[in-house]
Design an enzyme around this catalytic site. Sequence first.
Site, PDB file in Angstrom:
ATOM      1  N   SER A  32       0.837  -1.205   0.000  1.00 38.07           N
ATOM      2  CA  SER A  32       0.000   0.000   0.000  1.00 38.07           C
ATOM      3  C   SER A  32       0.865   1.246   0.000  1.00 38.07           C
ATOM      4  O   SER A  32       1.812   1.355   0.788  1.00 38.07           O
ATOM      5  CB  SER A  32      -0.877   0.046   1.252  1.00 38.07           C
ATOM      6  OG  SER A  32      -1.604  -1.134   1.379  1.00 38.07           O
ATOM      7  N   HIS A  63      -4.884  -2.881  -3.611  1.00 38.37           N
ATOM      8  CA  HIS A  63      -3.836  -3.857  -3.879  1.00 38.37           C
ATOM      9  C   HIS A  63      -4.083  -4.469  -5.256  1.00 38.37           C
ATOM     10  O   HIS A  63      -4.634  -5.554  -5.378  1.00 38.37           O
ATOM     11  CB  HIS A  63      -3.835  -4.973  -2.834  1.00 38.37           C
ATOM     12  CG  HIS A  63      -3.629  -4.491  -1.428  1.00 38.37           C
ATOM     13  ND1 HIS A  63      -2.427  -4.021  -0.969  1.00 38.37           N
ATOM     14  CD2 HIS A  63      -4.475  -4.412  -0.386  1.00 38.37           C
ATOM     15  CE1 HIS A  63      -2.535  -3.671   0.288  1.00 38.37           C
ATOM     16  NE2 HIS A  63      -3.770  -3.894   0.682  1.00 38.37           N
ATOM     17  N   HIS A  85      -2.811 -11.165   1.405  1.00 37.17           N
ATOM     18  CA  HIS A  85      -2.484 -11.134   2.830  1.00 37.17           C
ATOM     19  C   HIS A  85      -3.060 -12.347   3.554  1.00 37.17           C
ATOM     20  O   HIS A  85      -4.130 -12.847   3.186  1.00 37.17           O
ATOM     21  CB  HIS A  85      -3.052  -9.859   3.463  1.00 37.17           C
ATOM     22  CG  HIS A  85      -2.438  -8.603   2.931  1.00 37.17           C
ATOM     23  ND1 HIS A  85      -2.866  -8.016   1.758  1.00 37.17           N
ATOM     24  CD2 HIS A  85      -1.432  -7.832   3.410  1.00 37.17           C
ATOM     25  CE1 HIS A  85      -2.126  -6.925   1.535  1.00 37.17           C
ATOM     26  NE2 HIS A  85      -1.254  -6.792   2.526  1.00 37.17           N
ATOM     27  N   TYR A  87      -4.518 -12.307   6.276  1.00 37.69           N
ATOM     28  CA  TYR A  87      -5.797 -11.999   6.930  1.00 37.69           C
ATOM     29  C   TYR A  87      -6.998 -12.303   6.038  1.00 37.69           C
ATOM     30  O   TYR A  87      -8.138 -12.278   6.492  1.00 37.69           O
ATOM     31  CB  TYR A  87      -5.841 -10.558   7.445  1.00 37.69           C
ATOM     32  CG  TYR A  87      -5.688  -9.456   6.410  1.00 37.69           C
ATOM     33  CD1 TYR A  87      -6.638  -9.215   5.429  1.00 37.69           C
ATOM     34  CD2 TYR A  87      -4.567  -8.623   6.462  1.00 37.69           C
ATOM     35  CE1 TYR A  87      -6.483  -8.194   4.497  1.00 37.69           C
ATOM     36  CE2 TYR A  87      -4.396  -7.603   5.538  1.00 37.69           C
ATOM     37  CZ  TYR A  87      -5.363  -7.396   4.560  1.00 37.69           C
ATOM     38  OH  TYR A  87      -5.210  -6.394   3.653  1.00 37.69           O
ATOM     39  N   GLU A  88      -6.747 -12.592   4.765  1.00 34.40           N
ATOM     40  CA  GLU A  88      -7.885 -12.876   3.880  1.00 34.40           C
ATOM     41  C   GLU A  88      -8.432 -14.281   4.085  1.00 34.40           C
ATOM     42  O   GLU A  88      -9.600 -14.526   3.827  1.00 34.40           O
ATOM     43  CB  GLU A  88      -7.483 -12.634   2.425  1.00 34.40           C
ATOM     44  CG  GLU A  88      -7.305 -11.130   2.184  1.00 34.40           C
ATOM     45  CD  GLU A  88      -6.676 -10.789   0.855  1.00 34.40           C
ATOM     46  OE1 GLU A  88      -7.251 -11.173  -0.161  1.00 34.40           O
ATOM     47  OE2 GLU A  88      -5.616 -10.151   0.851  1.00 34.40           O
ATOM     48  N   ALA A 115       2.965  -0.714   4.072  1.00 31.25           N
ATOM     49  CA  ALA A 115       2.499   0.407   4.891  1.00 31.25           C
ATOM     50  C   ALA A 115       2.448  -0.092   6.331  1.00 31.25           C
ATOM     51  O   ALA A 115       2.099  -1.252   6.566  1.00 31.25           O
ATOM     52  CB  ALA A 115       1.115   0.860   4.440  1.00 31.25           C
ATOM     53  N   MET A 210       0.621  -5.751   8.663  1.00 31.44           N
ATOM     54  CA  MET A 210      -0.080  -7.018   8.426  1.00 31.44           C
ATOM     55  C   MET A 210       0.497  -7.802   7.250  1.00 31.44           C
ATOM     56  O   MET A 210      -0.220  -8.588   6.623  1.00 31.44           O
ATOM     57  CB  MET A 210      -1.567  -6.730   8.170  1.00 31.44           C
ATOM     58  CG  MET A 210      -2.255  -5.956   9.282  1.00 31.44           C
ATOM     59  SD  MET A 210      -3.966  -5.574   8.887  1.00 31.44           S
ATOM     60  CE  MET A 210      -4.339  -4.308  10.132  1.00 31.44           C
ATOM     61  N   SER A 211       1.766  -7.609   6.941  1.00 28.87           N
ATOM     62  CA  SER A 211       2.317  -8.277   5.746  1.00 28.87           C
ATOM     63  C   SER A 211       3.800  -8.543   5.908  1.00 28.87           C
ATOM     64  O   SER A 211       4.340  -8.537   7.015  1.00 28.87           O
ATOM     65  CB  SER A 211       2.084  -7.387   4.514  1.00 28.87           C
ATOM     66  OG  SER A 211       2.901  -6.235   4.580  1.00 28.87           O
ATOM     67  N   ASN A 234       0.597   5.999   9.836  1.00 24.85           N
ATOM     68  CA  ASN A 234      -0.132   6.455  11.038  1.00 24.85           C
ATOM     69  C   ASN A 234       0.692   6.117  12.267  1.00 24.85           C
ATOM     70  O   ASN A 234       1.553   5.229  12.225  1.00 24.85           O
ATOM     71  CB  ASN A 234      -1.489   5.730  11.143  1.00 24.85           C
ATOM     72  CG  ASN A 234      -1.337   4.217  11.132  1.00 24.85           C
ATOM     73  OD1 ASN A 234      -1.189   3.604  10.067  1.00 24.85           O
ATOM     74  ND2 ASN A 234      -1.356   3.625  12.313  1.00 24.85           N
ATOM     75  N   HIS A 246      -8.728   1.453   7.226  1.00 28.60           N
ATOM     76  CA  HIS A 246      -8.013   1.105   5.994  1.00 28.60           C
ATOM     77  C   HIS A 246      -8.022   2.305   5.043  1.00 28.60           C
ATOM     78  O   HIS A 246      -7.015   2.593   4.384  1.00 28.60           O
ATOM     79  CB  HIS A 246      -8.666  -0.123   5.347  1.00 28.60           C
ATOM     80  CG  HIS A 246      -7.901  -0.673   4.177  1.00 28.60           C
ATOM     81  ND1 HIS A 246      -6.575  -1.064   4.265  1.00 28.60           N
ATOM     82  CD2 HIS A 246      -8.260  -0.896   2.887  1.00 28.60           C
ATOM     83  CE1 HIS A 246      -6.167  -1.492   3.080  1.00 28.60           C
ATOM     84  NE2 HIS A 246      -7.167  -1.396   2.228  1.00 28.60           N
TER      85      HIS A 246
HETATM   86  N1  HPA Z   1      -1.343  -1.518  12.314  1.00 28.23           N
HETATM   87  C1  HPA Z   1      -1.282  -2.594  11.492  1.00 28.23           C
HETATM   88  N2  HPA Z   1      -1.100  -2.493  10.180  1.00 28.23           N
HETATM   89  C2  HPA Z   1      -0.986  -1.257   9.661  1.00 28.23           C
HETATM   90  C3  HPA Z   1      -1.050  -0.102  10.450  1.00 28.23           C
HETATM   91  C4  HPA Z   1      -1.235  -0.241  11.852  1.00 28.23           C
HETATM   92  O1  HPA Z   1      -1.291   0.727  12.614  1.00 28.23           O
HETATM   93  N3  HPA Z   1      -0.902   0.968   9.615  1.00 28.23           N
HETATM   94  C5  HPA Z   1      -0.750   0.448   8.364  1.00 28.23           C
HETATM   95  N4  HPA Z   1      -0.800  -0.887   8.387  1.00 28.23           N
END
Ligand code: HPA
Length: 273
Positions: A32, A63, A85, A87-88, A115, A210-211, A234, A246
């Site tokens: 991302s 994505h 990912h 998580y899918e 990201a 998450m990756s 963030n 997201h």
């Molecule tokens: N946590 C998990 N995954 C992320 C975050 C986060 O704060 N920001 C971007 N991907």
Amino acid sequence: MPPAAPALAATVALLRERLGARRPRTAVLLGSGWGSFAPRLSDAVELPYADLPAFPRLGVVGHAGRLIAGRLGAVELIVLAGREHAYEHGRADAMAGAIATLAALGVLLLVQTNAAGSLDAAMPPGAVMLVRDHLNLVQQSPLVGTQGDTRFIDMTAAYDPALCNQALAAARGAGLALHEGVYAWVLGPQFETPAEIRMLALLGARAVGMSTVPETILARHAGLRVLAFSLITNMAAGLQQQALSHAHTLAAAEATGAGAVDLLATVLQALEP
Ligand code: HPA
């Protein structure tokens, strides 16, 4: 699931044909916020993942799934725009076929991007962190089900120390800020609680996402060297006022991705693998 042998063979054969005389030794996996890297390639040949039987079919907004072969200056690259990912579906081996394809094509280095949330106020949104090491908090492995002694891979220097030092030197030489730290992999898709972020900070994480970790394990297993860069979108949960989403991650990545992409392009052209 690891790719079935016929799917892998068909994918490699198609790509060999499309690559022609090109022999890319470096692949870049775009997460991302890093999508604006792809248009920087010249002489680009592009294929959707949907045409590559060993590649995943992607669903998440932001994505796209495309493989692009092209040149950045003098460097031949394969760029993978989009990853599946864990998580899918809960499986860590979603990118096994893609990484196996890269290895079969003779790629020696996988440069990953993602990201991530920051746990350190000194590394605010827009910053880029070079991943020096990771925490596999999901405690899943994409190698479960593989056979042989080679599955017991050494992860001591998973993020290639020599290439990390070259990346830092290249960034410094270009006057671009590049942070360093430990990336913690969480499964998602929910963001973390503030208590989880306090735990991750105690464990030494500087960024959370998450990756990346499954692909690093797959790449090391396939004998590739690995580098990884996190674009901070963030401050992690509890460290900023705004609720996490997201959409916010994508918007923040969009807003700051150009600087990150400049840095990536600078580093890639300076590496001597
Ligand atoms: N946590 C998990 N995954 C992320 C975050 C986060 O704060 N920001 C971007 N991907």
